[in-house]
Every structure is written in C-alpha cells, then in structure tokens.
Design an enzyme around this catalytic site. Sequence first.
Site, PDB file in Angstrom:
ATOM      1  N   SER A 144     -49.532  31.138 -25.892  1.00  0.00           N
ATOM      2  CA  SER A 144     -48.973  29.428 -24.735  1.00  0.00           C
ATOM      3  C   SER A 144     -47.352  29.641 -25.274  1.00  0.00           C
ATOM      4  O   SER A 144     -46.560  29.775 -25.417  1.00  0.00           O
ATOM      5  CB  SER A 144     -49.306  28.939 -25.099  1.00  0.00           C
ATOM      6  OG  SER A 144     -49.001  27.825 -26.640  1.00  0.00           O
ATOM      7  N   LYS A 145     -47.260  28.497 -24.080  1.00  0.00           N
ATOM      8  CA  LYS A 145     -45.901  28.142 -24.362  1.00  0.00           C
ATOM      9  C   LYS A 145     -45.160  27.589 -25.498  1.00  0.00           C
ATOM     10  O   LYS A 145     -44.213  27.984 -26.019  1.00  0.00           O
ATOM     11  CB  LYS A 145     -45.318  26.986 -23.185  1.00  0.00           C
ATOM     12  CG  LYS A 145     -44.706  27.425 -21.451  1.00  0.00           C
ATOM     13  CD  LYS A 145     -44.090  26.458 -21.147  1.00  0.00           C
ATOM     14  CE  LYS A 145     -43.301  26.991 -19.971  1.00  0.00           C
ATOM     15  NZ  LYS A 145     -43.604  26.673 -18.960  1.00  0.00           N
ATOM     16  N   ARG A 146     -46.250  27.127 -26.636  1.00  0.00           N
ATOM     17  CA  ARG A 146     -45.576  25.849 -27.231  1.00  0.00           C
ATOM     18  C   ARG A 146     -45.573  27.288 -28.663  1.00  0.00           C
ATOM     19  O   ARG A 146     -44.841  27.034 -29.335  1.00  0.00           O
ATOM     20  CB  ARG A 146     -46.673  25.737 -27.703  1.00  0.00           C
ATOM     21  CG  ARG A 146     -45.999  23.849 -29.205  1.00  0.00           C
ATOM     22  CD  ARG A 146     -47.489  22.547 -28.528  1.00  0.00           C
ATOM     23  NE  ARG A 146     -49.028  23.212 -28.210  1.00  0.00           N
ATOM     24  CZ  ARG A 146     -49.859  23.563 -29.432  1.00  0.00           C
ATOM     25  NH1 ARG A 146     -49.215  23.313 -30.659  1.00  0.00           N
ATOM     26  NH2 ARG A 146     -50.970  24.116 -28.864  1.00  0.00           N
TER      27      ARG A 146
END
Length: 461
Positions: free
Chosen positions: A239-241
Amino acid sequence: MVVTRFAPSPTGYLHIGGLRTALFSYLWARKNGGKFVLRIEDTDKARNSDEATQAILKAFEWLGLEADGEITYQSKRDDIYAKYIQQLLDEGKAYRCYMSKEELEQLRETQMANKERAKYDGRYRDFDGTPPEGVKPVIRIKAPLSGEIVVHDGVKGDVIFQAEDILDDFIIARADGSPTYNFVVAIDDALMGINEVIRGDDHLSNTPKQIVVYEALGFDIPKFYHVPMIHNSQGKKLSKRDGATDVMAYKEMGYLPEALLNFLVRLGWSHGDQEIFSMSEMMELFDPKDINKSASIYNTEKLDWLNAHYIKNTPNDKLVELLSEFGVVLTSHDKKEILLDALKERAKTLKELAGMVEEIVTTPSEYDAKALKKAMKEGWVEILNNFGAKLTNTEPHLPSEYHAIMEEVVNEMEIGFGKIGMPLRVALLGKMGGPNIDTIMAVLGKEETLLRIAQAIAKNK
Ligand code: GLU
C-alpha cells in the site's frame, strides 16, 4: 531482436511496482541488444492526465532509464484502431451489437439469480435482421465459444484458460466508436513489434482476451512474463504506506537511483545470493526466466542498506551536487573532502547526510540539557580553556593534528580522554553524537573551533 516495452496508464504517478516491470523490460532488451519502447496508454480521457505522463517521464529521466525511439501515445492512434475494427467487421470476426444497457442489465440480473457467470449471451453474434432503432451499437469480437486458450508464460509456465469460463464476445469498440483496452493493447504490441511482454500478473486475466485479438488479426503472439506482485511484510498487497508511492518521492527522501534500481531488481528476481548489482551487471545477468514464481516482499531496511552502500561509494563532488538539492551548499567549503569522507560512511539517505552536514557546519544556538549534564563535569571550563590556549598557538589542519593537541592536554592535566572529548563535543555541536571529534574540528577549522568553545563556555559555565 528482442523488443520489450513499458506501457503505463497515466492515471497517477509512476509507482514502485510499475517501475520494477519497466526495469525488467529495460534490462532484458539491453541484455539482448534489443529495443525497449515506451507507450503511454492514455485512452481513458476521464482518468488520464498530462501531468501524470510528465511525472512518469521525469522519473525515467531521474533513474536514467532510456527508452528507444519515439514515445507512442495511444490517444493519437484512433485511426489505426478504427482500421482494424473495420477489418474485423469486414471479415465477419466482429459484429455490431444493439443490446441496450437495460437489456444487458436485465440479462446480468437473471444470470446472477441463476448463479451463472455474468456473460453476454451472443444474441447479436449472427444477427442479420433489421437493427432496432435508436440504439447506437457497440462492436463485439467473436471469441471462441469453447476450447482452451493457453498462455505460454515465461514465469508461470503454461496457464490454461477455458474459453467457456472466461470469455464472451467482449466489446472492442464502445457505442461512441472508441476502442477498448485489451483490443488496443494487443494491436499496439503487435504493430510496435513487441515480442516479449513483461508485466505484472494482475494483467494475466487480460491476456486470453488479448490472445483472441491477436488471433483474429493474424498477429504473432508475443512471449509473456507475468511478474508476481510485491507484498508488504505482512504478506499483503503493497500500500501507499508501505512504499507503493510515487517513485519521485524516493528522490525526495534521499535515495540514489542506483540504490532504488538495485533494490527493485532483487524484488522478484535473483542471481544466486548476490545483493549488489551495478547497472552493467544487471544488464549482463538479468534473465526473466529467473523471475520468482511467488510474490516478493518489500523491505525498507534492505533499501536503506543498499542506499548506504551507494552513498559510501559516491565520489564527493557528486555528493556535493546531490546535497545541494537538500539545501546544503558545500561547493566552496574548503574541508568538504574530510567532512564527506567522515559522514558518508554513516548516512542511510542523502537527506540524513544533509542533516549531518548541517549539524556540523551550523554553530549551535542551543545545548542539549542532558548532554550538558553528562559532559560538562567538574573542571570542564578549565580543560577547554587549556585546549583553546594550545590551539591558539598552533596551526593544525589534519584531524591527527587536532588529536595531538587533545593528547597534550590529557597528558598535562592527567585526565582521561573522555574528560576533554565529551565537553568538547557538546561545545562544538551542542549535543552528543556525530563523527569523530578530530574530524569535526578539522572540518570547522581553528577559528570556528575556538569561537564555539568560547561560546559554549560563556553560555554554560
Ligand atoms: N497500462 C497498463 C497499466 O498501467 C499496463 C498494460 C500492459 O502492461 O499490458 O497497468
């Protein structure tokens, strides 16, 4: 000749997963003395932006990945697609379908109620009656109704799809005439001479449809390599994180292109247990047949480790240039060599390195309370004054020369080294930590060292 491609949809920034398949495609073309081409898949006018295209090109430039020849933009190829749509209509391999949205919706509902796969039922496949009025037709391709479609995949082996289960006569042109995704991808790959397609395995389910198009148009089917996804440490989709962010964000965080590329090449590909690969080694050694069959795990520590390795091996002039992007200007600093030699061993990112440089070249305006308590013990003012006096009468340049003066003080006052080292460090930097104290002084030079000692005494005695 091997011709590979990268075909991003400019709906957002270039992210790490896309960059990895681009890198694989690039390396494979280079290794074979072939071609690596770039195609921007910008047909979805609602979701594409020129800004995203520019961001992708900028990322390529930063990373030094050069595509061969002109960039192809799908948005400029409508005439070509129209020609092939007409050809398939003329050959009876595609047909106009006048089913209205409502009818399609109704069919879907019935199929779902009967627990069947939602699928177009082919009602206009052999239609030769009078078309209903007021309906703009879509164009559907005649897909095989039964049998197998085999994707000979270079990573996964033969992947067999049952036509009946996965295909229907899918739409190749919408009612407004615009062609659809799988249709244009197959045409472009064929016309651009792409014979090896390396892409994420999220596209594997598109491949049988593309094969239908290749076959209908009599094009050669390329070799496919579907690369397993990148997962985070919990085994979930990145994910982006976790880092699935804009590639240019890595630049801002202070990663070197060579570190990022080295990191990516090892995500899903290996060559024995080798970890460090220069670009020329990657080009020499990469082979898509060695792409792992299972998902790879994104590991930030590994990226940091590689980045530290590449920072350490970057010549100082180059570092000076790179650091200027982080607001640190060392161009005319006369001790930059000593400074960078000492610090580049310790930094994981350029940003961190810039911070370390800042901490040394900026005169402290505050002193860390804990450090003061620990370092400024009984007699510290006298010790530093003694050191300052000796320094005033010498002209040291090298770290070893500064060290010699400290030694003189230690011997003369019969104290341990920490008694001078610690207060000196806190006087010069305002806190504990940082590289070797001799090095710091050599970088600061005599005047600045004396000034900082005087200031620390004035403020803290
Ligand atoms: N445009 C597609 C994407 O960005 C890739 C298409 C392909 O590689 O075939 O996901």
